[in-house]
Scaffold this active site. Structure first.
Site, PDB file in Angstrom:
ATOM      1  N   GLN A   1      -2.399 -15.748 -32.524  1.00 32.20           N
ATOM      2  CA  GLN A   1      -1.502 -14.645 -32.118  1.00 32.20           C
ATOM      3  C   GLN A   1      -1.794 -13.366 -32.898  1.00 32.20           C
ATOM      4  O   GLN A   1      -0.925 -12.502 -33.036  1.00 32.20           O
ATOM      5  CB  GLN A   1      -0.034 -15.057 -32.283  1.00 32.20           C
ATOM      6  CG  GLN A   1       0.453 -16.025 -31.226  1.00 32.20           C
ATOM      7  CD  GLN A   1       0.341 -15.473 -29.805  1.00 32.20           C
ATOM      8  OE1 GLN A   1       0.358 -14.277 -29.573  1.00 32.20           O
ATOM      9  NE2 GLN A   1       0.200 -16.368 -28.832  1.00 32.20           N
ATOM     10  N   SER A   2      -3.024 -13.228 -33.383  1.00 30.70           N
ATOM     11  CA  SER A   2      -3.348 -12.083 -34.235  1.00 30.70           C
ATOM     12  C   SER A   2      -3.325 -10.751 -33.490  1.00 30.70           C
ATOM     13  O   SER A   2      -3.967 -10.591 -32.454  1.00 30.70           O
ATOM     14  CB  SER A   2      -4.737 -12.305 -34.829  1.00 30.70           C
ATOM     15  OG  SER A   2      -5.257 -11.096 -35.323  1.00 30.70           O
TER      16      SER A   2
END
Ligand SMILES: *Cc1c(COP(=O)(O)O)cnc(C)c1O
Length: 350
Positions: free
Chosen positions: A74-75
């Protein structure tokens, strides 16, 4: 302009707005101003968009055409690298730890955006140490160099880290200018601290400009005692790059440990409540991983009377809202499920 001489590619909408938030201010008992880094543009905004202007400046001068990076599923960093590659006609190769199970629902949030933005996503083993992560990125670099491309690894230990701090020296100057006409000197500015590069730049820039406003960094991905020397180091590298005599010391800013509890990326009921509160009192979405924790720390500091009533306080929304869609179960009305799997999906995000 402190950063005038730095190579830079322009794609962010600057200045980002500094908004009054009257309903939130009334509820909190301070004069809250919101610095909307989440509206910076590029893809969905955020602090990584700003830093990539500086990173791309030097990478383009070097003729780089392939961007390689490693981070969590989820960067926000990986999403913006994918977006900037699309914008500039480059290729993005994103290494993410393989934490998904084949039976999981389709990818959500930033992980979905990597695919839509056309990134080459490579799954690596979860829990790799730094040396292994670097070796995996070097293997990809060699692979692309072997095909005649000009790849570069965007890693915090390399120039990317300095670019992040330099970008926020620039943001500090922008904020200082926006506040120049304010009736009262602002008391403090609240911002998330992940690896600390962003807060280091903000604090360094404000110190250099002689601003009385105190940076309150809320430590999301580590403890304040460990992050303080890191922040000094980030600021020193950026000051050196920019030719500034100003040096930042840990005592120049306040680092608060995150009290929201139980691990990185985990959404607790107080975090859910503060997300709902900020949304319903300002129409603004704050992300569960970083900015909701900063909002909780702000509420806590006000309750502990560490901020004088009515003081002007700046809250920086550093972006990251796509993560919200990965927490639909807990965030929709009345929803609460056990989503401890998020601790894994978000671990090491930057
Ligand atoms: C990366 C990130 C941060 C933290 O930035 P650092 O420079 O690592 O401290 C804060 N907020 C969001 C939304 C981020 O993506």
């Amino acid at each position: 302009m402190i950063c005038r001489e730095q190579p830079r590619v322009r794609f962010v909408h600057l200045p980002t707005p500094l908004e009054a938030a009257p309903r939130l201010s009334e509820a909190l008992g301070v004069n809250l101003l919101v610095k909307r880094e989440d509206l910076a543009g590029l893809c969905v905004g955020g602090n990584k968009s700003r830093l990539l202007e500086f990173a791309l400046g030097s990478l383009r001068e070097q003729g780089v055409d392939t961007l390689i990076a490693h981070a969590a599923e989820q960067s926000n960093k990986l999403r913006d690298i994918a977006a900037v590659a699309a914008r500039c006609g480059m290729k993005a190769v994103l290494l993410i730890p393989g934490t998904r199970h084949p039976d999981d629902a389709p990818p959500q949030g930033n992980r979905l955006l990597f695919d839509i933005l056309g990134a080459d996503v490579r799954i690596v083993a979860p829990g790799l140490d730094r040396a292994c992560v670097m070796a995996a990125q070097e293997a990809v670099r060699d692979e692309f160099a072997g095909r005649g491309r000009r790849p570069a690894i965007l890693d915090r230990q390399l120039d990317y880290g300095i670019d992040a701090t330099v970008a926020y020296v620039d943001a500090a100057e922008e904020l200082h200018r926006q506040l120049a006409g304010a009736a009262a000197a602002p008391h403090s500015v609240f911002i998330a601290v992940g690896a600390g590069m962003t807060a280091a730049g903000l604090a360094l820039g404000l110190k250099h400009l002689g601003s009385p406003m105190r940076v309150m960094g809320v430590c999301i991905a580590g403890r304040a005692v460990e992050l303080a020397p890191e922040i000094e180091r980030h600021a020193a590298r950026a000051a050196e790059r920019l030719g500034l005599a100003t040096r930042l010391h840990a005592g120049d800013l306040t680092l608060l440990d995150d009290h929201a509890g139980i691990g990185y990326g985990v959404l607790t009921p107080p975090l859910r409540d503060v997300i709902h509160r900020f949304a319903r009192l300002h129409g603004m979405i704050i992300d569960p991983v970083y900015n909701a924790r900063v909002a909780l720390a702000l509420v806590e500091q006000i309750a502990a009377r560490r901020i004088p009533g009515g003081a002007t306080v700046v809250y920086v929304n550093t972006g990251g809202s796509p993560a919200i869609y990965d927490y639909a179960g807990e965030l929709s009305a009345g929803g609460e499920g056990d989503r401890s799997s998020h601790a894994v999906a978000a671990a090491g995000a930057q």
